[in-house]
Design a protein around this motif. Structure first.
Motif, PDB file in Angstrom:
ATOM      1  N   LYS A  64      -4.497   6.637  -1.538  1.00  0.00           N
ATOM      2  CA  LYS A  64      -3.951   5.304  -1.311  1.00  0.00           C
ATOM      3  C   LYS A  64      -3.855   4.606  -2.653  1.00  0.00           C
ATOM      4  CE  LYS A  64      -6.352   5.844   2.902  1.00  0.00           C
ATOM      5  NZ  LYS A  64      -6.852   7.198   2.552  1.00  0.00           N
ATOM      6  N   LEU A  97       0.854  -1.187   0.000  1.00  0.00           N
ATOM      7  CA  LEU A  97       0.000   0.000   0.000  1.00  0.00           C
ATOM      8  C   LEU A  97       0.894   1.242   0.000  1.00  0.00           C
ATOM      9  CD1 LEU A  97      -3.013   1.018   0.454  1.00  0.00           C
ATOM     10  CD2 LEU A  97      -2.344   1.244   2.844  1.00  0.00           C
ATOM     11  N   ALA A  98       0.618   2.193  -0.903  1.00  0.00           N
ATOM     12  CA  ALA A  98       1.320   3.482  -0.916  1.00  0.00           C
ATOM     13  C   ALA A  98       0.332   4.554  -0.456  1.00  0.00           C
ATOM     14  CB  ALA A  98       1.839   3.802  -2.312  1.00  0.00           C
ATOM     15  N   VAL A  99       0.710   5.349   0.544  1.00  0.00           N
ATOM     16  CA  VAL A  99      -0.212   6.370   1.061  1.00  0.00           C
ATOM     17  C   VAL A  99       0.471   7.735   1.102  1.00  0.00           C
ATOM     18  CG1 VAL A  99      -1.520   4.726   2.472  1.00  0.00           C
ATOM     19  CG2 VAL A  99       0.403   5.941   3.482  1.00  0.00           C
ATOM     20  N   SER A 100      -0.299   8.767   0.834  1.00  0.00           N
ATOM     21  CA  SER A 100       0.223  10.134   0.883  1.00  0.00           C
ATOM     22  C   SER A 100      -0.904  11.086   1.266  1.00  0.00           C
ATOM     23  CB  SER A 100       0.777  10.518  -0.489  1.00  0.00           C
ATOM     24  OG  SER A 100       1.293  11.832  -0.450  1.00  0.00           O
ATOM     25  N   THR A 101      -0.557  12.127   2.031  1.00  0.00           N
ATOM     26  CA  THR A 101      -1.538  13.097   2.511  1.00  0.00           C
ATOM     27  C   THR A 101      -1.033  14.498   2.211  1.00  0.00           C
ATOM     28  OG1 THR A 101      -2.207  11.628   4.309  1.00  0.00           O
ATOM     29  CG2 THR A 101      -2.750  13.947   4.564  1.00  0.00           C
ATOM     30  N   ASP A 102      -1.883  15.353   1.645  1.00  0.00           N
ATOM     31  CA  ASP A 102      -1.507  16.740   1.379  1.00  0.00           C
ATOM     32  C   ASP A 102      -2.665  17.662   1.719  1.00  0.00           C
ATOM     33  OD1 ASP A 102       1.046  17.646   0.329  1.00  0.00           O
ATOM     34  OD2 ASP A 102       0.751  16.182  -1.263  1.00  0.00           O
ATOM     35  N   SER A 103      -2.332  18.806   2.316  1.00  0.00           N
ATOM     36  CA  SER A 103      -3.345  19.822   2.622  1.00  0.00           C
ATOM     37  C   SER A 103      -3.210  20.992   1.659  1.00  0.00           C
ATOM     38  CB  SER A 103      -3.148  20.362   4.045  1.00  0.00           C
ATOM     39  OG  SER A 103      -3.390  19.360   4.992  1.00  0.00           O
ATOM     40  N   ASP A 115       1.899  12.328  -6.161  1.00  0.00           N
ATOM     41  CA  ASP A 115       2.773  11.632  -5.204  1.00  0.00           C
ATOM     42  C   ASP A 115       2.753  10.122  -5.443  1.00  0.00           C
ATOM     43  OD1 ASP A 115       3.944  13.671  -3.614  1.00  0.00           O
ATOM     44  OD2 ASP A 115       2.055  13.959  -2.564  1.00  0.00           O
ATOM     45  N   LEU A 116       1.564   9.593  -5.743  1.00  0.00           N
ATOM     46  CA  LEU A 116       1.491   8.154  -6.052  1.00  0.00           C
ATOM     47  C   LEU A 116       2.239   7.850  -7.349  1.00  0.00           C
ATOM     48  CD1 LEU A 116      -2.233   7.261  -5.209  1.00  0.00           C
ATOM     49  CD2 LEU A 116      -0.200   6.679  -3.893  1.00  0.00           C
ATOM     50  N   SER A 167      -9.461   9.675   0.512  1.00  0.00           N
ATOM     51  CA  SER A 167     -10.292  10.276   1.563  1.00  0.00           C
ATOM     52  C   SER A 167     -10.159  11.788   1.451  1.00  0.00           C
ATOM     53  CB  SER A 167      -9.819   9.839   2.953  1.00  0.00           C
ATOM     54  OG  SER A 167      -9.815   8.438   3.052  1.00  0.00           O
ATOM     55  N   THR A 221      -7.878  18.627   2.930  1.00  0.00           N
ATOM     56  CA  THR A 221      -6.826  17.631   3.116  1.00  0.00           C
ATOM     57  C   THR A 221      -7.242  16.356   2.407  1.00  0.00           C
ATOM     58  OG1 THR A 221      -6.104  18.570   5.223  1.00  0.00           O
ATOM     59  CG2 THR A 221      -5.490  16.292   4.792  1.00  0.00           C
ATOM     60  N   ALA A 278       4.780   9.337  -8.538  1.00  0.00           N
ATOM     61  CA  ALA A 278       6.221   9.392  -8.276  1.00  0.00           C
ATOM     62  C   ALA A 278       6.739   8.143  -7.579  1.00  0.00           C
ATOM     63  CB  ALA A 278       6.552  10.625  -7.442  1.00  0.00           C
ATOM     64  N   MET A 279       5.838   7.336  -7.012  1.00  0.00           N
ATOM     65  CA  MET A 279       6.235   6.061  -6.409  1.00  0.00           C
ATOM     66  C   MET A 279       6.023   4.895  -7.383  1.00  0.00           C
ATOM     67  SD  MET A 279       7.269   6.806  -3.361  1.00  0.00           S
ATOM     68  CE  MET A 279       7.399   5.287  -2.398  1.00  0.00           C
ATOM     69  N   SER A 300      -6.139  12.474   1.272  1.00  0.00           N
ATOM     70  CA  SER A 300      -5.259  11.349   1.589  1.00  0.00           C
ATOM     71  C   SER A 300      -5.513  10.264   0.543  1.00  0.00           C
ATOM     72  CB  SER A 300      -5.583  10.859   3.004  1.00  0.00           C
ATOM     73  OG  SER A 300      -4.670   9.866   3.401  1.00  0.00           O
TER      74      SER A 300
END
Lengths: 335, 335
Positions: free
Chosen positions: B141, B43-49, B76-77, B88, B137, B79-80, B139
Motif C-alpha cells: 500500500k 491509496l495505491a494498492v497492489s497484490t502479487d503472489s 508496482d507502486l 502485508s 503473497t 510504476a504508479m 500486498s
C-alpha cells in the motif's frame, strides 16, 4: 483449458457493474488500484490465506469456498467496526480454471465470492492468478471513523463479556465433514461452517460502545484470551449462558452428543465468526437501543461473563455459580 | 521445530523499531491494522503472489527471495508514482520455519524482506502464516497525491518512449539459473534477477510529467503493449537504442551470445522491473532538470522509440531506420 492470466482476469474477475460511491478512482487493470479514503476516516486492512488441505477440502463446493474466503476476511473488518469497501484476491490454481475435474470450478468460486461482495457493496480492486497448489489469499480494506475502531486492548475491569448469535455450530459442521460425528440435521451445521455470516452491521453498531472486540475464529476461549492478555485482565464465564443453537440443543436431546461435548464445541471449536466483545452495563443498554432502531436484522446477543482482576487462570468457568473445569485449547492452523 | 502461528509472528514478523510518520495507528496484533492516509492523497494498492516452482526455485537463497517478494510489489507502486508506506505478508510454509532442510530459512527470508522494507521506510502491518505448499503473497500500500498517479491509458501520440537503466539482464540471469546458457560473469545477471531494485524515486519524479508508465515484469514488448492498447496508439521502437548493460555487451563481444539474442532478452525476457514510460519532449527536459536536482542516484534513462498512430502491428521495430522483425512474445506465469 489453457487460459492465460489476462484471459482469467477478463473472464472471471472484471465486472461490468459498478458500485455507487465506491471510492475506486482506478480499478483492476493497472499496476495498482487507486482508492479514495474519505476525510476523517482510517483505513482498516486485513489479509487471510486459505490453503487446500489445511482450511478446506479439495472437494469443497467452490461457490461456498469463494463465499467463505471473503467472509472470514470481512469478519476481521466487522471485529474492528469497519465498513468493508475493497478487496484484493490472489488465487493459485493447479490447472487453469479447473479444480477437482470441475470445469466450472472458477466460475462457481467467483459466483460465491461476488455474492457476498455484492451484499456488502465490496469492490474487487486487484489480484493475482498463478499456477500452483490451490490456495487463496484475500486482502480486505475498510474504513472506520478515526478513533472509533474496536481494538482488543481496551477491555475494562467489570465489563460484561458478550457474544453474538450462536457458537459451536461451525465446529460441529467440521466434525461432521471429518466423519467424526453423525447427527440428525448435518446440513444445518455444515451450512454454519461454510456460509459464515460476517457481522458487519453489528460491528458498526458497537463503535463507541464496546470496549474491545474480536471475531471468533480460533475458538471462544482462545479469542477471549487474546482480549484478556492485551487488556491485562481475566474473565469469569458462565457455562449455562453460552448461546447454543436450538439445533445443537436438539441434537443433545436426541443423544447425538452430550451436553459437555456441545459446550466444548462452543468453547474451543472455532470457525464461529461471531463477534466477542466487552462492554459496560450502561453501554449495553445504549447498544440495545441502537439495535432496536435498525431496520435490518441484527443477531441476538448473549452476556456470557464478566472481566475480572487477573487471577491464576485467565478464564474461570462457572456452572450455576459453581466453579467447573473446561479445556481452553484452540485450533492453530499452523500445527 | 513446531512453532505455532503466534510464535512465528512474534519471532519473525514483529519488530521493535518504529518508522517516524509511518501513519500506522495500529499495527500487527489485532484483527486489522489501522492506517492514516494524509489528506489530499489517494491509496495505491497492489497484490502479487510468488509460488515455489513457478516464480522461484525451492533452493533459492531465502534472503534474496524475501527481498524480491517485496521488490516486485514495490515496483508496482513505483510504476504508479506512489510512495510505498505499508505491506502485508501472507506466507505458506510446508514445515514450520524450515524450508529445504534449512532451519534458518524463515529468519533469512525475513532478513531480506526487511532489508528492502527498511530502505524505503515500509512498515509490515499484517499478515498470515499457514502450513502448506511454499508460497508468498505480498500486498503493498502506498500513497500518491490525488490526480497525480501514473496510469497506462494516457499516452499521447508522438510521445517519446523511455526505459530506465538496462533491460534483459534479469532474463539472462534466469537462463543461467536454468542452465540454458553459460556466460563469463554469471553472478552479475543472477543478481539482476534476484536483487531487483524497485524504481520508487524515479516513479515519484515522473509525477505530472510522464503521460503513462508501467514496470517491466512480463517483458518490454508485452508491457509496452499494455500501454498501447490502453492508450489506443502504436509504437515505433529503435532496436539500437535498447539499453543493454555493459556486462551484456561484453558477453556478446566474447561470443557467449549473439547480438540478436541479447536484443531478444531485452525485448521479451521480462523480470527487469525497470520503468517503461511515455513522455512529451518538453516534459522529458523538465524531468532531466528534476533529476539533476536529486541527491540520491537516479538510474539512467533511454529514449527507445515514439508512440504513433495505430498501424497493422502494434509495435514496429527499426534498426538504423530499416524495418526489422522481432518476436513480441512475453512470459505468462499462468501457462
Amino acid at each position: 483449458m489453457n487460459l492465460s492470466e489476462f484471459d482469467l482476469i477478463d473472464s472471471y474477475f472484471k465486472r461490468s457493474t459498478t458500485v455507487q460511491n465506491s471510492g475506486v478512482a482506478l480499478g483492476i487493470g493497472d499496476d495498482c488500484a487507486l482508492l479514495d479514503i474519505p476525510e476523517g476516516y482510517q483505513l482498516a486492512v486485513s489479509t487471510d490465506s486459505l490453503v487446500c488441505g489445511v482450511h478446506f477440502f479439495e472437494d469443497v463446493d467452490p461457490y461456498r469456498l469463494g463465499y467463505k474466503a471473503l467472509a472470514v476476511n470481512l469478519s476481521d473488518l466487522a471485529a474492528m467496526g469497519a465498513l468493508p469497501k475493497w478487496v484484493s484476491l490472489a488465487i493459485t490454481l493447479p490447472n487453469g480454471a479447473m479444480v477437482n475435474n470441475n470445469p466450472n470450478w472458477l466460475s462457481e468460486f467467483t459466483r460465491g465470492f461476488f455474492a457476498l461482495a455484492d451484499k456488502f457493496d465490496v469492490v474487487l480492486v486487484g489480484g493475482d492468478t498463478t499456477k500452483g497448489p490451490l490456495s487463496i489469499t484475500v486482502s480486505v480494506k475498510g474504513i472506520v471513523p478515526r478513533g472509533l475502531a474496536l481494538q482488543r486492548n481496551k477491555a475494562n475491569l467489570g465489563d460484561l463479556i458478550c457474544v453474538s448469535n450462536f457458537i459451536g455450530d461451525g465446529a460441529l459442521g467440521l466434525s461432521i465433514k471429518l466423519n467424526e460425528l453423525a447427527v440428525t440435521n448435518p446440513q444445518y451445521f455444515v451450512d454454519a461452517l461454510e456460509l459464515t455470516e460476517p457481522r458487519v452491521d453489528l460491528g458498526i453498531l458497537l463503535r463507541g460502545l464496546a470496549s474491545s472486540c474480536i471475531d471468533i475464529s480460533d475458538g471462544l476461549t482462545q479469542d477471549l484470551i487474546h482480549i484478556l492478555k492485551a487488556s491485562h485482565c481475566a474473565a469469569n464465564i458462565a457455562i449455562e449462558s453460552l448461546p447454543l443453537s436450538k439445533t445443537m440443543r436438539k441434537e443433545v436431546n436426541l443423544g447425538k452428543l452430550n451436553n459437555d461435548e456441545a459446550v466444548q464445541y462452543a468453547l474451543t471449536g472455532g470457525d464461529d465468526y461471531e463477534l466477542l466483545f466487552t462492554i459496560s452495563e450502561n453501554n449495553l443498554r445504549l447498544l440495545e437501543q441502537r439495535i432496536a432502531q435498525q431496520t435490518q436484522p441484527i443477531p441476538s446477543l448473549s452476556v456470557i461473563g464478566r472481566t475480572t482482576l487477573q487471577q491464576s487462570e485467565l478464564i474461570a468457568f462457572f456452572k450455576e455459580k459453581q466453579a467447573v473445569t473446561y479445556s481452553t485449547g484452540g485450533w492453530d492452523h499452523f500445527k
